[in-house]
Design an enzyme around this catalytic site. Structure first.
Site, PDB file in Angstrom:
ATOM      1  N   CYS A  92      69.937  40.057 -44.269  1.00 60.39           N
ATOM      2  CA  CYS A  92      69.675  41.026 -45.328  1.00 60.39           C
ATOM      3  C   CYS A  92      68.258  40.950 -45.874  1.00 60.39           C
ATOM      4  CB  CYS A  92      70.629  40.804 -46.506  1.00 60.39           C
ATOM      5  SG  CYS A  92      72.334  41.078 -46.071  1.00 60.39           S
ATOM      6  N   SER A 152      57.901  37.695 -32.381  1.00 56.88           N
ATOM      7  CA  SER A 152      57.787  36.591 -33.330  1.00 56.88           C
ATOM      8  C   SER A 152      57.092  35.365 -32.750  1.00 56.88           C
ATOM      9  CB  SER A 152      59.171  36.201 -33.860  1.00 56.88           C
ATOM     10  OG  SER A 152      60.050  35.905 -32.793  1.00 56.88           O
ATOM     11  N   ASP A 156      57.933  30.471 -26.804  1.00 59.31           N
ATOM     12  CA  ASP A 156      58.943  31.207 -27.565  1.00 59.31           C
ATOM     13  C   ASP A 156      59.200  30.457 -28.861  1.00 59.31           C
ATOM     14  OD1 ASP A 156      60.712  33.183 -28.201  1.00 59.31           O
ATOM     15  OD2 ASP A 156      62.122  32.797 -26.578  1.00 59.31           O
ATOM     16  N   ASP A 157      59.789  31.170 -29.841  1.00 56.42           N
ATOM     17  CA  ASP A 157      59.989  30.548 -31.150  1.00 56.42           C
ATOM     18  C   ASP A 157      61.181  29.611 -31.179  1.00 56.42           C
ATOM     19  OD1 ASP A 157      62.348  32.340 -31.787  1.00 56.42           O
ATOM     20  OD2 ASP A 157      60.761  33.829 -31.681  1.00 56.42           O
TER      21      ASP A 157
END
Length: 494
Positions: free
Chosen positions: A11, A294, A356-357
């Site tokens: 959210c 990201s 990559d994260d």
């Protein structure tokens, strides 16, 4: 076994007080928070006489159309919400803000995070006669507020906030005030901004303040709530039993790179983590590639530190229809290829460092490695700009079971073989803490690193029995070898 799925934050919340175009600005603020939730959106407005709202399913542009926005015009105060479901089903009854009309007042409320004692609170409330209209844990706090014997709404809110556990922020609107609240660990972020005309803004991230040309005022800290009304702004504490533990995943994955959390710019943190990863786990190669979007900051940091070119070897399709992410195996198999494409002319014949994260389920990175090798890459060395994601998260990330986590059962060597990489290395927990650079007098320098350590700063509560019953051998080994600072109720171990 491991389905195609990325991590999802559930959210984003937004609030604004005293602006003639409150709904329109809320819409703009929510648009900048769209990355935090894509399943539904809503806006509740107030003119200090009445509250009304609109909501819908899908992306913001799908959820709230022009006709709905027209009905929200002319109101000075508003809250808004974009949702990804971690608690409750995906029906419209769970789309927030929730709007309640009582005999003596109306209240709009929305929430980011997860209440880990919501199930037991809900059961107790139902025994007392409470009727719930959704399966969202957000509804619990409204029942607590209304059943409070406190003399004012603010006192009832404070009392109720002390009863709920987990990682959360709330934005609440009445005809008299806009309220915001943060959990006792500040796991989930909430910030205050101010426009040049004096209008105050609440938001999950600073990017929503920046997009409106407002100035950052302050973070709302652990155990604090804010009251914004015609008299101005007041920040108070509802509890002094606080230990700052800001979610590391906000920095690693969820927040927009132009946002700032607790004084640390997200892009700068990610770049620093890439540099630290290069120091900890260097490897010979021709180039560095990041997984969009990201991981791009971390990849640039890795390349800069190791002295290799940073190339765009993967391109993300920014306009993939949501219908492509379907619950059928055939469409899941195509999911990565639709969202990402390898640039053959760049990667053909090259030894690549792929940054990559995180690795959660392992399926996505496996298909990316295969895609690069199918496009001619000679070797693919995978470097992960966070520690092993070994433990479930109960504070607002959609990974709440051990079965979903490949690192819970497989070693890095086994995962390397599973994903088809030529080597695999992760950033250490200490390296992550150093890269983020917080300096709170708290465990992990004020970070929540529960998914990497199994140390839960807000406790486990309703999740404890199931969590402990399903701990893997590898998880148990990690826990036995590493110090834990928090007990199952989030108290500091002395």
């Amino acid at each position: 076994m491991f389905n195609y799925s990325g991590l999802n934050e559930e959210c984003g919340v937004f609030g604004i007080w005293n602006h003639p175009e409150a709904a329109q600005l809320t819409y703009m603020g929510l648009h900048s928070l769209q990355h935090r939730g894509q399943e539904g959106a809503g806006i509740v407005v107030s003119d200090q006489n009445e509250l009304k709202g609109e909501r819908g399913l899908g992306l913001l542009t799908e959820a709230i159309n022009d006709d709905q926005m027209e009905r929200l015009k002319g109101y000075q105060h508003a809250i808004g919400h974009v949702r990804y479901a971690t608690s409750g089903n995906k029906g419209i009854e769970n789309i927030q803000p929730f709007l309640y009309h009582f005999y003596d007042m109306s209240v709009g409320i929305c929430h980011n995070g997860n209440l880990i004692n919501a199930k037991s609170l809900r059961q107790n409330l139902e025994k007392q006669g409470a009727i719930f209209h959704s399966s969202s844990d957000t509804e619990v706090i409204m029942h607590l507020i209304r059943r409070s014997k406190a003399p004012t709404f603010e006192e009832a809110l404070k009392e109720s906030l002390r009863k709920v556990k987990g990682g959360f922020t709330f934005a609440i609107l009445t005809k008299d005030a806009l309220y915001g609240a943060v959990d006792p660990n500040a796991i989930r972020p909430l910030v205050v901004g101010k426009m040049k005309d004096g209008t105050y803004i609440l938001a999950s991230e600073t990017c929503a303040i920046d997009v409106l040309g407002a100035e950052f005022v302050q973070d709302i800290h652990a155990g604090e709530y804010v009251v914004i009304n015609d008299k101005g702004i007041t920040v108070k504490s509802y509890t002094h039993h606080t230990t700052t533990a800001i979610s590391a995943m906000e920095y690693i994955y969820f927040a927009r790179p132009d946002s700032t959390i607790a004084g640390k710019n997200v892009h700068a943190v990610r770049k620093a983590s890439g540099k630290k990863l290069a120091q900890e786990s260097p490897v010979n190669a021709d180039m560095v590639i990041g997984v969009p979007n990201s991981s791009l900051s971390a990849a640039s940091g890795y390349a800069e530190e190791i002295g290799l070119p940073y190339e765009m070897g993967l391109v993300k399709n920014q306009y993939v229809a949501r219908t492509f992410i379907q619950p059928t195996q055939e469409l899941r198999e195509q999911g990565v290829r639709v969202k990402l494409s390898a640039v053959k002319d760049i990667v053909d014949g090259k030894n690549i460092i792929l940054v990559d994260d995180s690795i959660v389920r392992g399926t996505t990175i496996r298909r990316i490695v295969k895609m690069l090798k199918d496009s001619g890459a000679n070797k693919v060395h995978v470097r992960i700009a966070s520690p092993e994601f070994m433990f479930p998260s109960f504070y607002g990330i959609d990974v709440s079971t051990t079965a979903e986590l490949i690192s819970a059962s497989k070693s890095p060597e086994e995962i390397k073989d599973y994903i088809g990489a030529d080597s695999l290395a992760y950033l250490s927990v200490d390296g992550l803490i150093e890269s983020i650079g917080l300096d709170y007098d708290a465990p992990y320098s004020g970070l929540c690193v529960e998914s990497f350590t199994g140390d839960y700063p807000a406790g486990l509560y309703d999740y404890e029995a199931n969590y402990k019953a399903h701990l893997s051998h590898r998880q148990k080994q990690y826990i036995s070898k590493n110090k834990h600072f928090f007990d199952s109720e989030g108290n500091l171990n002395v």
